[in-house]
Design an enzyme around this catalytic site. Structure first.
Site, short mmCIF file in Angstrom:
data_model
loop_
_atom_site.label_atom_id
_atom_site.label_comp_id
_atom_site.label_asym_id
_atom_site.label_seq_id
_atom_site.Cartn_x
_atom_site.Cartn_y
_atom_site.Cartn_z
N HIS A 249 1.58 13.12 -29.36
CA HIS A 249 1.21 11.74 -29.00
C HIS A 249 0.52 11.06 -30.16
O HIS A 249 0.74 9.87 -30.42
CB HIS A 249 0.25 11.74 -27.80
CG HIS A 249 0.96 11.63 -26.48
ND1 HIS A 249 0.39 12.06 -25.31
CD2 HIS A 249 2.17 11.15 -26.15
CE1 HIS A 249 1.23 11.84 -24.32
NE2 HIS A 249 2.32 11.30 -24.80
N LYS B 4 9.14 22.86 -13.67
CA LYS B 4 8.28 21.70 -13.41
C LYS B 4 7.79 21.72 -11.95
O LYS B 4 6.61 21.47 -11.67
CB LYS B 4 9.06 20.41 -13.72
CG LYS B 4 8.30 19.14 -13.43
CD LYS B 4 7.57 18.60 -14.62
CE LYS B 4 6.50 17.60 -14.25
NZ LYS B 4 6.67 16.28 -14.76
N HIS C 171 2.15 17.96 -26.82
CA HIS C 171 1.94 16.52 -26.62
C HIS C 171 0.64 16.00 -27.25
O HIS C 171 0.50 14.79 -27.39
CB HIS C 171 1.96 16.19 -25.12
CG HIS C 171 3.35 16.18 -24.56
ND1 HIS C 171 4.16 17.30 -24.55
CD2 HIS C 171 4.10 15.18 -24.03
CE1 HIS C 171 5.33 16.99 -24.00
NE2 HIS C 171 5.31 15.70 -23.68
N GLU D 4 -3.15 17.51 -11.60
CA GLU D 4 -3.55 17.90 -12.95
C GLU D 4 -5.06 18.15 -13.08
O GLU D 4 -5.74 17.55 -13.90
CB GLU D 4 -3.10 16.84 -13.97
CG GLU D 4 -3.07 17.43 -15.37
CD GLU D 4 -2.43 16.51 -16.41
OE1 GLU D 4 -1.39 15.90 -16.11
OE2 GLU D 4 -2.97 16.43 -17.51
N GLU E 39 11.99 18.69 -24.61
CA GLU E 39 11.14 18.95 -23.43
C GLU E 39 11.57 20.26 -22.75
O GLU E 39 10.75 20.99 -22.18
CB GLU E 39 11.27 17.76 -22.47
CG GLU E 39 10.02 17.34 -21.76
CD GLU E 39 8.93 16.73 -22.64
OE1 GLU E 39 7.75 16.98 -22.35
OE2 GLU E 39 9.24 16.01 -23.62
N HIS F 273 10.17 10.15 -28.43
CA HIS F 273 9.17 11.02 -27.82
C HIS F 273 9.50 12.50 -28.09
O HIS F 273 8.63 13.27 -28.48
CB HIS F 273 9.12 10.73 -26.32
CG HIS F 273 8.14 11.57 -25.58
ND1 HIS F 273 6.78 11.45 -25.75
CD2 HIS F 273 8.33 12.59 -24.69
CE1 HIS F 273 6.17 12.35 -24.99
NE2 HIS F 273 7.08 13.05 -24.33
N ARG G 41 0.81 -1.23 0.00
CA ARG G 41 0.00 0.00 0.00
C ARG G 41 0.83 1.27 0.00
O ARG G 41 0.38 2.33 0.44
CB ARG G 41 -0.97 0.04 1.19
CG ARG G 41 -2.04 -1.01 1.13
CD ARG G 41 -3.27 -0.57 1.90
NE ARG G 41 -4.33 -1.53 1.76
CZ ARG G 41 -4.58 -2.52 2.60
NH1 ARG G 41 -3.83 -2.66 3.67
NH2 ARG G 41 -5.57 -3.34 2.38
N ARG H 125 -1.36 22.09 -14.51
CA ARG H 125 -0.38 21.03 -14.84
C ARG H 125 -0.55 20.58 -16.29
O ARG H 125 0.39 20.13 -16.93
CB ARG H 125 -0.49 19.85 -13.86
CG ARG H 125 0.58 18.81 -14.10
CD ARG H 125 0.83 17.90 -12.92
NE ARG H 125 1.89 16.94 -13.22
CZ ARG H 125 2.43 16.13 -12.34
NH1 ARG H 125 2.04 16.16 -11.09
NH2 ARG H 125 3.38 15.29 -12.70
N LYS I 224 4.11 11.48 -11.00
CA LYS I 224 3.28 10.65 -11.88
C LYS I 224 4.02 9.33 -12.07
O LYS I 224 5.17 9.32 -12.49
CB LYS I 224 3.10 11.31 -13.25
CG LYS I 224 1.99 12.34 -13.29
CD LYS I 224 1.73 12.79 -14.72
CE LYS I 224 0.65 13.83 -14.78
NZ LYS I 224 0.44 14.34 -16.16
N ASN J 42 1.38 19.65 -21.16
CA ASN J 42 1.01 18.85 -22.34
C ASN J 42 1.17 19.63 -23.64
O ASN J 42 0.83 19.12 -24.71
CB ASN J 42 -0.43 18.34 -22.23
CG ASN J 42 -0.59 17.44 -21.03
OD1 ASN J 42 0.34 16.75 -20.65
ND2 ASN J 42 -1.76 17.47 -20.41
#
Ligand code: GLY
Length: 371
Positions: free
Chosen positions: A262, A237, A258, A247, A188, A275, A124, A251, A146, A255
């Protein structure tokens, strides 16, 4: 030269340290931050031969017992099956773990995401210390908690928010990256500049050549310049994550580049494009839409495209199918009720989220990068 950036998240706050030689300080950092006596290092088959022995030696010198779990390097490993194998090894073999055990994900984004996820779900939730060894992981995925894995239905669809107790970014570990991997991360960094900090764009422009210096097999960037670049990016960041950890708002600015990026990655296949390359194309297309909406000056869009080119990142791409790209975007997990959302620049260092993006706009933007 060492830089320290604080990620202020109340009781989940932590520091990101950036300096040469930090891999050899993992043991003392674990002891200082957690007092743990047992660590499990999670790393991949590329990084293990390079750094795992140094990490375990550093831990042993600090009186910490450790073992190393290794998985096959590469994005195809980032799935539930690998997590299940790691959990089997973590729980079913070796010294029994307990809630005081600390996980050390060591490697690029895949090791960080998966190691963090294993830490998030085992017993947990175990504490973990991120040790990123790729530029992309240092400036993006290692900060902000994340964690997770891909699913057949899409990237990063399974995961938890779980913050580390700290991040150790050893800049010397970046010297063994391929130049393409380094550029992947520089894309990035351009993203961070466009969304938050015009002076960072100046910095990357000024240092584009220094940052990409290669000497034989190794990257030969200037250490001070690299530390400064990383610190500036991590600070951006950290500030975004502090404002919106889970998010629900700003946040999502991360993106930028992206959404179409993506979709391009999915369309051409993850094995065929990095990427950072897809994000470069994603930024150019987002800028095209912003310019067409008269949100953004064409001269600034050109400046960004020129910088991406000087970083050897693509700004054109042949054989993209705009209809298919749109279709993929509509099914992205970040689309809301089938409505495509995009982050568009509204000035250098400023962006906003738009929910009214049309198929025609995306089609024109994709056609504009045909080359
Ligand atoms: N990489 C995007 C984020 O951390 O939110």
């Amino acid at each position: 030269m060492e830089q320290k950036i604080h990620v202020a998240l109340g009781e989940r706050s932590y520091d990101v340290r950036i300096a040469p030689g930090l891999i050899d300080q993992i043991g003392s950092s674990v002891a200082e931050l957690t007092g743990a006596k047992q660590v499990v290092v999670i790393t991949d088959s590329n990084v293990a031969p390079l750094y795992a022995a140094r990490v375990t030696e550093s831990l042993a010198a600090a009186g910490v017992v450790s073992r190393v779990l290794e998985f096959p390097a590469g994005e195809p490993s980032k799935n539930f099956a690998t997590v299940s194998d790691l959990l089997d090894e973590l729980l079913g073999s070796g010294e029994p773990i307990d809630r005081g055990t600390v996980i050390v994900p060591l490697g690029g984004g895949v090791a960080g995401d998966m190691g963090g996820f294993v830490a998030g779900v085992a017993l947990r939730g175990l504490r973990f210390l991120q040790c990123p060894t790729s530029l992309l992981a240092v400036v993006d995925s290692s900060v902000g908690g994340k964690t997770g894995v891909d699913h057949a239905a899409g990237k990063n669809l399974i995961g938890v928010f779980h913050q580390p107790v700290g991040v150790l970014s050893d800049i010397e570990s970046l010297r063994t990256l391929s130049i393409e991997e380094l550029r992947n991360g520089l894309g990035e960094c351009v993203k961070h500049a466009v969304i938050r900090d015009a002076t960072l764009l100046d910095f990357i422009e000024t240092n584009a050549e220094t940052l990409q210096r290669v000497d034989g097999e190794k990257l030969a960037f200037d250490s001070d310049v690299m530390c400064e670049l990383l610190a500036k990016n991590v600070a951006i960041k950290a500030q975004v994550v502090r404002t919106d950890e889970r998010e629900s708002g700003v946040r999502a600015h991360l993106n930028y580049g992206h959404t179409i990026g993506h979709a391009i990655e999915t369309f051409v296949g993850y094995a065929n494009i990095r990427h950072g390359e897809a994000v470069s194309l994603g930024m150019v297309t987002a800028n095209h839409i912003a310019v067409a909406r008269e949100l953004f000056a064409p001269a600034v869009a050109d400046r960004i495209a020129n910088l991406l080119q000087s970083l050897n990142l693509p700004t054109t791409c042949g054989s993209l199918d705009a209809v298919k790209i749109w279709d993929i975007m509509k099914h992205d997990k970040k689309a809301r009720g089938g409505q495509v959302r995009m982050v568009l620049p509204t000035g250098l260092g400023e962006v906003d989220i738009y929910d009214d993006i049309t198929e025609q706009e995306v089609g024109e933007a994709v056609e504009s990068i045909d080359g």
